[in-house]
Design a protein around this motif. Sequence first.
Motif, PDB file in Angstrom:
ATOM      1  N   GLU A  51       0.894  -1.205   0.246  1.00  0.00           N
ATOM      2  CA  GLU A  51       0.064   0.045  -0.002  1.00  0.00           C
ATOM      3  C   GLU A  51       1.003   1.199   0.041  1.00  0.00           C
ATOM      4  O   GLU A  51       0.436   2.339  -0.477  1.00  0.00           O
ATOM      5  CB  GLU A  51      -0.741  -0.172   1.033  1.00  0.00           C
ATOM      6  CG  GLU A  51      -2.017  -1.106   1.136  1.00  0.00           C
ATOM      7  CD  GLU A  51      -2.881  -1.062  -0.268  1.00  0.00           C
ATOM      8  OE1 GLU A  51      -3.143   0.029  -0.486  1.00  0.00           O
ATOM      9  OE2 GLU A  51      -2.859  -2.076  -0.768  1.00  0.00           O
ATOM     10  N   ASP A  52       1.888   1.179   0.566  1.00  0.00           N
ATOM     11  CA  ASP A  52       3.050   2.301   0.573  1.00  0.00           C
ATOM     12  C   ASP A  52       3.513   2.399  -0.839  1.00  0.00           C
ATOM     13  O   ASP A  52       3.466   3.727  -1.222  1.00  0.00           O
ATOM     14  CB  ASP A  52       3.991   2.080   1.589  1.00  0.00           C
ATOM     15  CG  ASP A  52       3.727   2.240   2.998  1.00  0.00           C
ATOM     16  OD1 ASP A  52       2.761   3.340   3.337  1.00  0.00           O
ATOM     17  OD2 ASP A  52       4.339   1.909   3.986  1.00  0.00           O
ATOM     18  N   LYS A  54       2.032   1.759  -3.467  1.00  0.00           N
ATOM     19  CA  LYS A  54       0.744   2.301  -4.342  1.00  0.00           C
ATOM     20  C   LYS A  54       0.664   3.813  -4.231  1.00  0.00           C
ATOM     21  O   LYS A  54       0.591   4.597  -5.104  1.00  0.00           O
ATOM     22  CB  LYS A  54      -0.347   1.678  -4.042  1.00  0.00           C
ATOM     23  CG  LYS A  54      -0.559   0.055  -4.458  1.00  0.00           C
ATOM     24  CD  LYS A  54      -1.796  -0.649  -4.091  1.00  0.00           C
ATOM     25  CE  LYS A  54      -2.118  -1.808  -4.739  1.00  0.00           C
ATOM     26  NZ  LYS A  54      -3.323  -2.520  -4.402  1.00  0.00           N
ATOM     27  N   ALA A  55       0.866   4.135  -3.013  1.00  0.00           N
ATOM     28  CA  ALA A  55       0.536   5.500  -2.423  1.00  0.00           C
ATOM     29  C   ALA A  55       1.843   6.528  -3.037  1.00  0.00           C
ATOM     30  O   ALA A  55       1.533   7.592  -3.752  1.00  0.00           O
ATOM     31  CB  ALA A  55       0.535   5.568  -0.924  1.00  0.00           C
TER      32      ALA A  55
END
Length: 330
Positions: A51-52, A54-55
């Motif tokens: 998720e990091d 992707k962010a």
Amino acid sequence: MANDLLFGIQTNGIKHADADPMPDVRTRFRMVKEAGVFDYVDKTPDPDQVEDFKAGSAETGLPIRAGGWFYELGGDEGLLERNVKLGAELGSLVHNTQIKLRHADGHVVTDDEVMAAYLDAAELGDRYGCVPCFEVHVNMWSEDFPRVATVARMVEARGVEFNMTLDHSHVIFKIDNPHEQKIFGTDAKVASGELVLNPFRPGNVIEEWVTSGWVKHCHARAAIPNNPKNTLAHHPDGSVGRGIQYPFKRPKPGEYHAEWDETLLEPWKEGIRILMRHHASDRKAKLGQISTEFIPNPDYGGGCTYSLFEQAIACVGWMRETWAEIRAGA
């Protein structure tokens, strides 16, 4: 255009000295964006970092165009599928794939086993849309360089395209390196003419791989013939690093453990030129990107005090200039 070429960075190299803490994921994306020379990042993240990543990609507009991992046949097939699927989820077009020398049961993997693994990996690539590219790399089956062409032709004989990752630092550091050439009888193969390591000589192995149309991805980490061993870092058994990394730009006094001579980089640079000259004129033109990979592991830059990130920036600057010149000439 098919003959465009993008330049990225493997995220383990987005830091300065080895002793410095690794910046968090989103900071690394910002560092890459602010450098202004990279088109993408290269990484298959750990599950807890997805998720990091992707962010970070969304915040900076930098795609995660490539990733990679290493695999043991007979045990890691499920991991390969998960990583190829994850790569597709992140938008990666290629998955750099290292196949270890030994099978899970301990034997040295055979050409038939590597071919079968490649065919299975190619099916995963077709299924998910992220293409596995088998890499030339030390400590893997492909360190015995003639095997690469053997397996590639076995794959092609079955009507399947062979895709590989070129990291020619693993070739360059063995030139004029008696200790390294003892591995897999490389010295005898060089002496007989079966294997040509020097990229300035006709019939060299880098040119063979490139002109055969096998290279779809590339890792760019500078190395020189008989590269100095990395005496600053040790493996768990106490042995020093094999030495497969050389600063691309002049390090500051005291930042490198050996003398630095820019002219010694010419064979490595010629490997990049061979790849770019072919790509510029290749009607099929499947190479899409080159990722810098100046990294801190023992065999590479472990213990270094020069900036891995600054070396990558300098290397990409040279590659962009070289690509522009070659493309204009083509």
